[in-house]
Structure formats: structure tokens, C-alpha cells
Design an enzyme around this catalytic site. Structure first.
Site, mmCIF file in Angstrom:
data_model
loop_
_atom_site.group_PDB
_atom_site.id
_atom_site.type_symbol
_atom_site.label_atom_id
_atom_site.label_comp_id
_atom_site.label_asym_id
_atom_site.label_seq_id
_atom_site.Cartn_x
_atom_site.Cartn_y
_atom_site.Cartn_z
ATOM 1 N N TYR A 5 -34.035 24.514 -11.448
ATOM 2 C CA TYR A 5 -34.280 24.192 -10.036
ATOM 3 C C TYR A 5 -34.076 22.712 -9.748
ATOM 4 O O TYR A 5 -34.439 21.863 -10.556
ATOM 5 C CB TYR A 5 -35.717 24.556 -9.661
ATOM 6 C CG TYR A 5 -35.921 26.027 -9.402
ATOM 7 C CD1 TYR A 5 -35.155 26.703 -8.448
ATOM 8 C CD2 TYR A 5 -36.891 26.737 -10.091
ATOM 9 C CE1 TYR A 5 -35.356 28.054 -8.199
ATOM 10 C CE2 TYR A 5 -37.109 28.087 -9.844
ATOM 11 C CZ TYR A 5 -36.329 28.737 -8.900
ATOM 12 O OH TYR A 5 -36.531 30.067 -8.651
ATOM 13 N N LYS A 49 -68.350 28.460 -19.950
ATOM 14 C CA LYS A 49 -67.991 28.645 -18.536
ATOM 15 C C LYS A 49 -66.479 28.828 -18.401
ATOM 16 O O LYS A 49 -65.731 28.561 -19.357
ATOM 17 C CB LYS A 49 -68.455 27.424 -17.734
ATOM 18 C CG LYS A 49 -67.800 26.121 -18.168
ATOM 19 C CD LYS A 49 -68.576 24.912 -17.693
ATOM 20 C CE LYS A 49 -67.864 23.622 -18.082
ATOM 21 N NZ LYS A 49 -68.684 22.434 -17.813
HETATM 22 C C1 LIG Z 1 -68.821 21.621 -18.890
HETATM 23 C C2 LIG Z 1 -70.132 21.041 -19.210
HETATM 24 C C3 LIG Z 1 -70.484 20.792 -20.541
HETATM 25 C C4 LIG Z 1 -69.500 20.884 -21.688
HETATM 26 O O1 LIG Z 1 -68.658 19.759 -21.622
HETATM 27 P P1 LIG Z 1 -67.492 19.484 -22.696
HETATM 28 O O2 LIG Z 1 -67.009 18.142 -22.334
HETATM 29 O O3 LIG Z 1 -66.480 20.555 -22.491
HETATM 30 O O4 LIG Z 1 -68.104 19.552 -24.041
HETATM 31 C C5 LIG Z 1 -71.783 20.382 -20.809
HETATM 32 N N1 LIG Z 1 -72.671 20.208 -19.798
HETATM 33 C C6 LIG Z 1 -72.351 20.405 -18.504
HETATM 34 C C7 LIG Z 1 -73.363 20.172 -17.449
HETATM 35 C C8 LIG Z 1 -71.066 20.826 -18.162
HETATM 36 O O5 LIG Z 1 -70.738 20.998 -16.884
#
Ligand SMILES: *Cc1c(COP(=O)(O)O)cnc(C)c1O
Length: 392
Positions: A282, A63
Site C-alpha cells: 500500500y 487483566k
Molecule cells: C497492571 C497493573 C499491575 C501489573 O503491572 P505490570 O507492570 O504489568 O507488572 C499492578 N498493579 C496495578 C494497579 C495495575 O494496574
């Protein structure tokens, strides 16, 4: 048109480059920063996680543009290595994965947006159904069309984010097992997998086990990256690692079992001498304590180098590596630039690079220096970098 390369996120073979690499983004000669994504290390991480979770299937969570690393490139590499199941957040990500992984099972974690079941069918993607109304809409679609492309049923075991309650899941079980609703995966998600002694882990594992018993015959999935290391009891049939694929440590406080995947270098725009008592950047919050040499590099917060990595007289910030030396960030991180105190480093020339992530500067350390976690640093990775994808 060369300028289109800035927005094209697809890998293209780069003439003149190493056969083991593809590139994207602006050419290296013009870029302010160079991001290297080691796909061979990523695949090695996926294999290592799979061995650890054996005999469970190891999926890939890709994702958010594969945690900022490039969803097409990562999906292609993992599919070639034998990964058969992917998890993405939404339909547009599912569409991108489908283009490069025609055979893969693609689960969409954010669930069913009203009116989208037909899109799922067209993409042969599978919604992760997270509420009773989503299930009702999916059921109606499945009944009307006889679509059997599959879906996951997400059960909430304590995270209180998405998922139907364990009670609803138990009540539904006989119906789902007798009629064919096309549920191909039963899943839940751990809230604290990286905190190994957190009592919620055991509660979630036990509650999910009870639900699984009622859904015998349907594959189940619970563990994210840290969940794989938490307990064999969390493995179930499919594990869902994300961040560990990209080299972050899924076992905080213990040595990182993963190979680093990401390298980031920033180009030196100029090196300037500053006098004791001057300030840099800054809000003039970083005072020069001795005559110093400052390298101005062309990576800033617009490139995802988080502003919280900056420093002031009161608070230390992050580091860069110049000629192997750790050099502190001097003052605030600007939008497109930042200053590094390279006084103690070997001489640096205009056009050369300092390392922001890589070698002794691990992803997790850089995230910690910015007051955040590797997940946020990865998903913030900018779009102006010349990106090099190492495939071997
Ligand atoms: C993002 C996510 C994962 C992966 O999690 P990590 O901690 O990056 O391994 C797995 N399951 C769900 C439902 C997620 O949202």
C-alpha cells in the site's frame, strides 16, 4: 461445529497433540499464524518473581485476558502452581477467573461500578476501592448484608489515576481498623517503577510506608513487575507482577531476567520475485533496491501485528526470522497480510512459517520496532491464531 472454535477461547485437549499441550482457535493446518504460550515458562517466571520478593506473597496480574495470553489458561496454570491471589480489571474477567480458580482471592482493579456490590458477593470477588464514593457504597453494602468477602483500599501516592488521597487514607485509618469494614488489602501503584532513578519512586515508597503504619495488621501491596526489582522497600506483603510473567523485561536497559513465554509464527502464503525499482504494498512506499524475493505472510494488523512495524524508504520497520536469518518487513503492514524481504534467507516454501516473535526476536524488541511497549503488543495479540498452550 468447527467454526465455533474461532471464537471459543477455552482450552480444550487436542486429540493427536502432544500430551504437554492444549490448543485453541482454528486448527494449525488452516491457521495463518501460530501463537505459542509457554505456560511452564510463565509459571517459572512467577516462581522466580516470588523468590525475588520473598517473603512477600506473589500474586498474578491477569487483566486484559492475561495480557492477551488467555485468562483461563493462565489462571489455571498459576493456581495449580500455588498462586492464591489474582488481579483483574473488571467483573467479567473476575467471573472467568472464578470458573477456573474456585479458591483464589480475586481483586478487581477498576473498582466499584455503581450498583455492583451484590455481583462482587456472588462471585466472591473483591473490589479495589479507589475513591471515597466507592468506599461509601461498599460500606453501605457491607453494613446491610454483613458481607465479609473483602476489598482492597487503593491509596494514590503520586500516580493520579485511581485511589483515595493519602490524607483521606490517614483520616480513615482509625475507623477502618476499629470497625470491621472487611478491608483485606491496602494498595498503591508505582508510576515509574521501570525508570529506576526517577525521584517519584522514592516519594511513593515513603508515602506508602507512612500510610501503611496507620493500617498495621492489614496486608499491603505496592510493587508491579518492575517494582519488584526496584527495591526491597517496595515489596510490602503482596507483589503484583503482570508483564514480567509473560516474559517482558521488567528491568529495561539490563538483561532480561524472565523466560520468554510467547512465540508467534506467520504462514507464508506465497513467495514472489520483484524487480529492482518496483514498489511493495500500500501507498507504494517501499522501493525494491535490488532484485528481491518477497514472502507474503498471513498475519496483519487485524491479528495485532501493529501497523507501526511496517517500513518505507525513509523509515525502517520490524523484522521476521526466516531460516534463522533476520529479514525486514517490506512496506506497510496490511490488515491480514504483510510482506517480508527474504532475499537473504534460505529458500522458503508456500505453507511454511516465518518467526515474528521468538528466538532472537524478543518480545521487547518487536514492541520497540513498532514504537510501543510489550504491554501493548501482548494485549493486541489476535484471535485468528492457532494457539498452542505448552504446559510442561
Ligand atoms: C497492571 C497493573 C499491575 C501489573 O503491572 P505490570 O507492570 O504489568 O507488572 C499492578 N498493579 C496495578 C494497579 C495495575 O494496574
Amino acid at each position: 461445529m468447527a467454526s465455533l472454535d474461532f471464537i471459543a477461547d477455552h482450552t480444550h485437549a487436542a486429540p493427536g497433540h502432544n500430551a504437554g499441550e492444549t490448543t485453541s482457535g482454528p486448527p494449525a493446518s488452516e491457521a495463518g499464524g501460530i501463537l505459542t504460550v509457554d505456560l511452564a515458562a510463565l509459571v517459572a517466571n512467577w516462581r522466580a518473581l516470588g523468590r525475588r520478593a520473598m517473603p512477600s506473597e506473589c500474586a498474578g496480574v491477569i487483566k486484559a485476558n492475561a495480557y492477551g495470553c488467555g485468562i483461563e489458561q493462565v489462571a489455571t496454570a498459576l493456581a495449580r502452581a500455588g498462586c492464591k491471589t489474582f488481579f483483574v480489571a473488571d467483573l467479567s474477567e473476575a467471573r472467568r477467573v472464578r470458573e477456573v480458580a474456585p479458591e483464589a482471592a480475586i481483586y478487581v482493579l477498576n473498582g466499584l461500578i455503581p450498583g455492583t456490590p451484590q455481583v462482587y458477593a456472588e462471585l466472591r470477588a473483591r473490589p479495589v476501592i479507589g475513591s471515597m464514593v466507592e468506599l461509601a457504597e461498599w460500606d453501605a453494602f457491607v453494613a446491610a448484608t454483613q458481607w465479609r468477602g473483602g476489598a482492597a483500599l487503593h491509596v494514590d501516592t503520586g500516580m493520579n489515576r485511581l485511589g483515595i488521597s493519602a490524607t483521606d487514607a490517614a483520616a480513615l485509618a482509625p475507623r477502618i481498623r476499629s470497625e470491621n469494614h472487611g478491608i483485606t488489602l491496602l494498595m498503591s501503584h508505582l508510576a515509574c517503577a521501570e525508570a529506576t532513578s526517577h525521584p517519584l519512586n522514592d516519594l511513593q515508597i515513603r508515602l506508602f510506608r507512612e500510610v501503611r503504619m496507620l493500617y498495621r495488621g492489614i496486608p499491603s501491596s505496592l510493587a508491579n513487575s518492575s517494582g519488584i526489582f526496584l527495591s526491597d522497600n517496595a515489596h510490602c506483603d503482596v507483589v503484583r507482577p503482570g508483564v514480567a510473567l509473560y516474559g517482558a523485561n521488567p528491568t529495561p536497559g539490563r538483561p532480561n531476567p524472565m523466560r520468554p513465554v510467547i512465540g508467534l509464527k506467520a504462514r507464508v502464503v506465497q513467495v514472489r520475485n520483484v524487480n529492482k525499482g518496483d514498489t511493495v504494498g500500500y501507498s507504494a512506499g517501499w522501493t525494491v533496491r535490488r532484485a528481491a524475493r518477497i514472502a507474503i505472510v498471513s498475519v496483519g494488523y487485524a491479528d495485532g501485528y501493529l501497523r507501526a512495524s511496517g517500513s518505507s524508504d525513509e523509515t525502517p520497520g520490524g523484522f521476521a526470522l526466516a531460516g534463522g536469518k533476520r529479514c525486514p518487513i517490506a512496506g506497510r503492514v496490511s490488515m491480514d497480510l504483510m510482506a517480508i524481504d527474504v532475499t537473504d534467507a534460505p529458500p522458503l516454501k508456500r505453507g511454511e512459517f516465518v518467526t515474528l516473535i521468538g528466538d532472537e526476536l524478543g518480545l521487547d524488541e518487536v514492541a520497540t520496532a513498532a514504537g510501543t511497549i510489550a504491554y501493548e503488543l501482548l494485549t493486541a495479540l489476535g484471535h485468528r491464531y492457532h494457539r498452542v498452550y505448552r504446559v510442561e
